[in-house]
Design a protein around this motif. Structure first.
Motif, short mmCIF file in Angstrom:
data_model
loop_
_atom_site.label_atom_id
_atom_site.label_comp_id
_atom_site.label_asym_id
_atom_site.label_seq_id
_atom_site.Cartn_x
_atom_site.Cartn_y
_atom_site.Cartn_z
N GLU A 171 0.82 -1.21 0.00
CA GLU A 171 0.00 0.00 0.00
C GLU A 171 0.86 1.26 0.00
O GLU A 171 0.52 2.26 -0.65
CB GLU A 171 -0.94 0.00 1.20
CG GLU A 171 -2.05 -1.03 1.12
CD GLU A 171 -3.00 -0.96 2.29
OE1 GLU A 171 -4.21 -1.09 2.08
OE2 GLU A 171 -2.52 -0.78 3.44
N THR A 172 1.96 1.24 0.72
CA THR A 172 2.82 2.42 0.76
C THR A 172 3.44 2.71 -0.60
O THR A 172 3.54 3.87 -1.02
CB THR A 172 3.91 2.25 1.83
OG1 THR A 172 3.30 1.97 3.10
CG2 THR A 172 4.75 3.52 1.97
N SER A 173 3.82 1.67 -1.32
CA SER A 173 4.36 1.86 -2.67
C SER A 173 3.32 2.48 -3.59
O SER A 173 3.62 3.42 -4.35
CB SER A 173 4.85 0.52 -3.25
OG SER A 173 5.98 0.05 -2.57
N LEU A 174 2.11 1.97 -3.56
CA LEU A 174 1.05 2.53 -4.40
C LEU A 174 0.79 3.99 -4.05
O LEU A 174 0.62 4.84 -4.94
CB LEU A 174 -0.23 1.71 -4.25
CG LEU A 174 -0.29 0.39 -5.01
CD1 LEU A 174 -1.49 -0.43 -4.57
CD2 LEU A 174 -0.33 0.63 -6.52
N MET A 175 0.76 4.30 -2.76
CA MET A 175 0.51 5.68 -2.36
C MET A 175 1.67 6.59 -2.73
O MET A 175 1.46 7.75 -3.10
CB MET A 175 0.24 5.74 -0.85
CG MET A 175 -1.11 5.16 -0.44
SD MET A 175 -2.53 6.08 -1.13
CE MET A 175 -2.41 7.60 -0.19
N LEU A 176 2.91 6.09 -2.67
CA LEU A 176 4.05 6.90 -3.10
C LEU A 176 3.98 7.22 -4.59
O LEU A 176 4.44 8.29 -5.02
CB LEU A 176 5.36 6.16 -2.79
CG LEU A 176 5.81 6.17 -1.33
CD1 LEU A 176 6.97 5.21 -1.12
CD2 LEU A 176 6.20 7.58 -0.88
N HIS A 177 3.41 6.32 -5.36
CA HIS A 177 3.24 6.57 -6.79
C HIS A 177 2.06 7.50 -7.07
O HIS A 177 2.19 8.46 -7.85
CB HIS A 177 3.02 5.25 -7.52
CG HIS A 177 2.60 5.40 -8.95
ND1 HIS A 177 3.32 6.15 -9.87
CD2 HIS A 177 1.51 4.92 -9.63
CE1 HIS A 177 2.70 6.12 -11.04
NE2 HIS A 177 1.61 5.40 -10.92
N LEU A 178 0.94 7.26 -6.43
CA LEU A 178 -0.29 7.98 -6.75
C LEU A 178 -0.48 9.26 -5.96
O LEU A 178 -1.00 10.26 -6.48
CB LEU A 178 -1.50 7.06 -6.52
CG LEU A 178 -1.63 5.88 -7.47
CD1 LEU A 178 -2.63 4.87 -6.94
CD2 LEU A 178 -2.05 6.35 -8.86
#
Length: 265
Positions: A177-184
């Motif tokens: 989830e943190t990776s997705l949020m760092l991207h989006l």
């Protein structure tokens, strides 16, 4: 709600009533309903994480299924999260109220002539409700193709190509989830406050990871798992991983939506 920084050609909320009816009457038409939550995600992620991610993945998958007549509704932003409330920041519906809300949204959306519906869930605590609403809406609309899924489970076939964490590192506010949020939504992530620990599930047959399920369900308050409210290894997260996850999740969901549309024809 739309993914940050871009418009969406498939957003229900941006269409006129005529455009919605025209899409609904096309053969194999689908309404996609993102379902999230407002719940604590530790100190480094916003409480809207599940809603933001379910909404973004829904739009990307729908846009990539550009041969399918479909629209994505605004997300259902509150889910079933009683196990998070003691840590603060969480708003939750009662189980029966969430089920009724999902039924009402689907029922009224389908009045516009759509042939199918797909609930795209972003919160593990909603999974059983999604299974139930597929059955209740399906029973009420026997001529409609009614489906539902939890978006992060679509990553199962490819997750080992991306993850670095061991089992337990992709849990609540972890590497995934943190990776997705760092991207989006990098502006909403505070990596300096990313305090989390690996999931330590006492039952061998319990859920071990966001993508490693178990056969046994149990209930406990969330602080029994984590003092910070986050579980996993956010230190291994990156925007690059998030971009790859998002891209591949979009392809997976597009494939699902094409299949549902075909069945709905």
């Amino acid at each position: 709600m739309l993914p940050t920084g871009r418009s969406s050609s498939v957003a229900w909320a941006t269409k006129t009533r005529r455009e919605i009816r025209e899409t609904g009457t096309d053969d194999g038409s689908l309404v996609v309903i993102p379902v999230g939550s407002i719940e604590q995600h530790g100190h480094h992620l916003p409480v809207a994480t599940d809603t933001l991610l379910a909404d973004a993945v829904s739009h990307l998958g729908a846009e990539r299924a550009n041969d399918v007549p479909l629209l994505v509704t605004p997300p259902i932003w509150s889910g079933f999260s009683p196990h998070h409330t003691s840590l603060g920041g969480t708003m939750t519906l009662e189980l029966e109220n969430l089920l009724a809300l999902l039924e009402n949204v689907a029922d009224t959306a389908l009045e516009n002539g759509f042939d199918g519906v797909c609930f795209v869930n972003g919160h593990g605590g909603n999974a059983s409700v999604i299974d139930n609403v597929v059955s209740t809406v399906g029973k009420s609309h026997p001529d409609v193709e009614v489906t539902g899924l939890t978006y992060f489970q679509l990553a199962g076939p490819f997750i080992d190509d991306i993850r670095e964490s061991d089992v337990g590192g992709m849990a609540h506010g972890g590497e995934f989830e943190t990776s997705l949020m760092l991207h989006l939504h990098p502006d909403l992530v505070t990596m300096a406050d990313a305090d989390a620990e690996y999931l330590d599930e006492p039952y061998e047959r319990g859920t071990q990871d966001l993508l490693v399920g178990g056969t046994l369900s149990s209930y406990r308050e969330f602080e029994e798992y984590s003092a910070s409210g986050a579980i996993g290894d956010p230190s291994l997260a990156s925007a690059a991983k998030g971009e790859e996850l998002f891209d591949r999740l979009g392809d997976e969901l597009a494939d699902v939506l094409r299949s549902v549309s075909e069945q709905a024809r």
